[in-house]
Design a protein around this motif. Structure first.
Motif, mmCIF file in Angstrom:
data_model
loop_
_atom_site.group_PDB
_atom_site.id
_atom_site.type_symbol
_atom_site.label_atom_id
_atom_site.label_comp_id
_atom_site.label_asym_id
_atom_site.label_seq_id
_atom_site.Cartn_x
_atom_site.Cartn_y
_atom_site.Cartn_z
ATOM 1 N N LYS A 66 28.983 -23.667 43.581
ATOM 2 C CA LYS A 66 30.309 -24.212 43.270
ATOM 3 C C LYS A 66 31.443 -23.480 43.989
ATOM 4 O O LYS A 66 32.554 -23.984 44.073
ATOM 5 N N ARG A 68 32.532 -20.717 42.625
ATOM 6 C CA ARG A 68 33.317 -20.414 41.422
ATOM 7 C C ARG A 68 33.594 -18.924 41.321
ATOM 8 O O ARG A 68 32.693 -18.113 41.569
ATOM 9 N N SER A 152 31.086 -27.782 35.327
ATOM 10 C CA SER A 152 31.124 -29.114 35.912
ATOM 11 C C SER A 152 30.497 -29.083 37.317
ATOM 12 O O SER A 152 30.595 -28.082 38.028
ATOM 13 N N ASN A 154 30.912 -29.826 40.385
ATOM 14 C CA ASN A 154 31.777 -30.056 41.538
ATOM 15 C C ASN A 154 32.058 -28.724 42.219
ATOM 16 O O ASN A 154 31.837 -27.668 41.629
ATOM 17 N N SER A 160 36.530 -32.802 38.138
ATOM 18 C CA SER A 160 35.175 -32.861 37.582
ATOM 19 C C SER A 160 34.576 -34.251 37.803
ATOM 20 O O SER A 160 35.264 -35.253 37.676
ATOM 21 N N GLU A 189 36.566 -32.400 30.013
ATOM 22 C CA GLU A 189 35.616 -31.401 29.580
ATOM 23 C C GLU A 189 35.723 -31.128 28.073
ATOM 24 O O GLU A 189 36.619 -31.634 27.409
ATOM 25 N N HIS A 240 43.261 -25.766 37.782
ATOM 26 C CA HIS A 240 42.008 -26.454 37.475
ATOM 27 C C HIS A 240 41.455 -27.137 38.704
ATOM 28 O O HIS A 240 40.314 -27.003 39.074
HETATM 29 MG MG MG Z 1 34.988 -27.250 35.816
#
Ligand code: MG
Ligand code: AMP
Length: 333
Positions: A66, A68, A152, A154, A160, A189, A240
């Motif tokens: 991701k 992330r 999520s 993505n 998402s 979410e 986000h």
């Molecule tokens: Mg997310």
């Protein structure tokens, strides 16, 4: 019959309702998860990118795939309250909320047990647990006998995904399996609440409303106020997602309302209205809007719209979650 047994029976029924094809796909998915791999699957909120929550290396793959930030913790998805109790220190509030809302779009933050790797919880002493209300997701957890960490599905910073085709086009080439379960029901979410202290704190608005939680607990749910409460919510530190099209949040606006559609997309501009199609009134039942929002953001990008004007939803029910997502996506208010 205890409520806990009612929850278990509901889970069994949901899993049994899967078609033979989905039984086979979830068998395959569970095997991939057990072997430390990644599987994308639907939940009732958005599509998740799942891996064995108890394996540092499997979880590391989620963060890597991701892109992330490693200090943004993952939610652990469970298929029973028993499983949740093995991961976190359960309490009375958790029991009440799980009985009322699980399986459902509510994630509970509680003190983590040692079995949960630090990587899964982004280095925090707490962990978030939730039981998704989706037969495919539950089957993957039950069949692998593992809690599944799943953000999520993505690339970090993108809206998402609410359909399998979006997952496939964005990260399909990086993972062995994407299970298609159709469009997700909520489109936003889960709600995340912290119940580690006396004061219940809403860390992220989502599919279950603040009002519903307050009614169940018989007490007020607070927005993070003190510095320590704000620090408890690492996810909200990040924007986000940043739509490729600049988004501006506006108060209710006649011109926008005129289109009488939730979403109107042109090449010059797109308008996100809160006026229900064919009705004159502002509508507070935002469920339909929520289901389409993330997909529409991607559509506006594809069409090449230059600017998005979005009316600001009222903070009622799922409106609070919509407002949160739009505020965080907005370039300016
Ligand atoms: Mg997310
Ligand atoms: P996502 O997986 O993208 O839906 O994001 C998960 C959300 O849950 C993020 O906002 C996280 O910050 C939040 N979250 C997960 N675990 C915890 C935790 N232990 N404490 C506080 N927030 C958490």
């Amino acid at each position: 019959m205890s409520n806990c047994k009612l929850v278990n029976d509901k889970v069994e029924k949901l899993i049994a309702s899967l078609t033979p094809e989905l039984q086979e796909l979830t068998d395959r998915g569970a095997k991939i998860i057990s072997d430390g791999g990644l599987v994308a699957f639907p939940t009732e909120t958005v599509y998740g990118l799942g891996a064995n929550a108890l394996s540092e290396s499997a979880v590391a793959e989620i963060y890597k795939t991701k892109g992330r930030p490693s200090d943004n913790p993952l939610i652990l998805h469970v298929s029973s309250i028993d499983m949740a109790e093995k991961l976190v220190k359960w309490n009375e509030k958790a029991e009440k909320l799980a009985e009322a809302f699980w399986p459902g779009a509510l994630s509970l933050v509680l003190p983590a047990r040692d079995i949960v790797p630090s990587k899964t919880r982004g280095g925090l002493a707490t962990a978030a647990v939730r039981m998704p209300n989706n037969a495919i997701a539950l089957a993957l957890i039950k069949k692998s006998s593992l809690p599944i960490a799943a953000p999520s599905a993505n690339i970090s910073g993108r809206p998402s995904p609410t359909e399998a085709s979006i997952v496939t086009s964005e990260i399909g080439d990086k993972i062995p399996l994407v299970i298609d379960g159709g469009q997700t029901i909520f489109g936003v979410e889960s709600t995340v609440i912290d119940i580690t202290t006396e004061r219940v704190v809403l860390l992220r608005a989502g599919g279950v409303s603040k009002e519903e939680i307050e009614a169940t607990l018989g007490e007020k749910v607070f927005a993070p106020q003190t510095e320590s409460e704000v620090r408890r919510s690492p996810g909200t530190r990040y924007r986000h997602y940043a739509p490729l099209v600049p988004l501006f949040l506006v108060e209710q606006d006649e011109e926008i309302a005129e289109s009488k559609k939730w979403f109107w997309i042109g090449t010059k501009e797109a308008r996100f209205s809160l006026t229900k199609p064919l009705a004159e009134k502002i509508c507070l039942d935002y469920n339909e809007y929520a289901r389409e929002l993330f997909k529409t953001l991607r559509e506006a990008e594809k069409v090449g719209a230059e600017i998005i004007y979005a009316e600001k939803p009222t903070e009622v029910g799922i409106g609070l979650a919509l407002q949160d997502r739009l505020v965080r996506a907005a370039s300016k208010r």
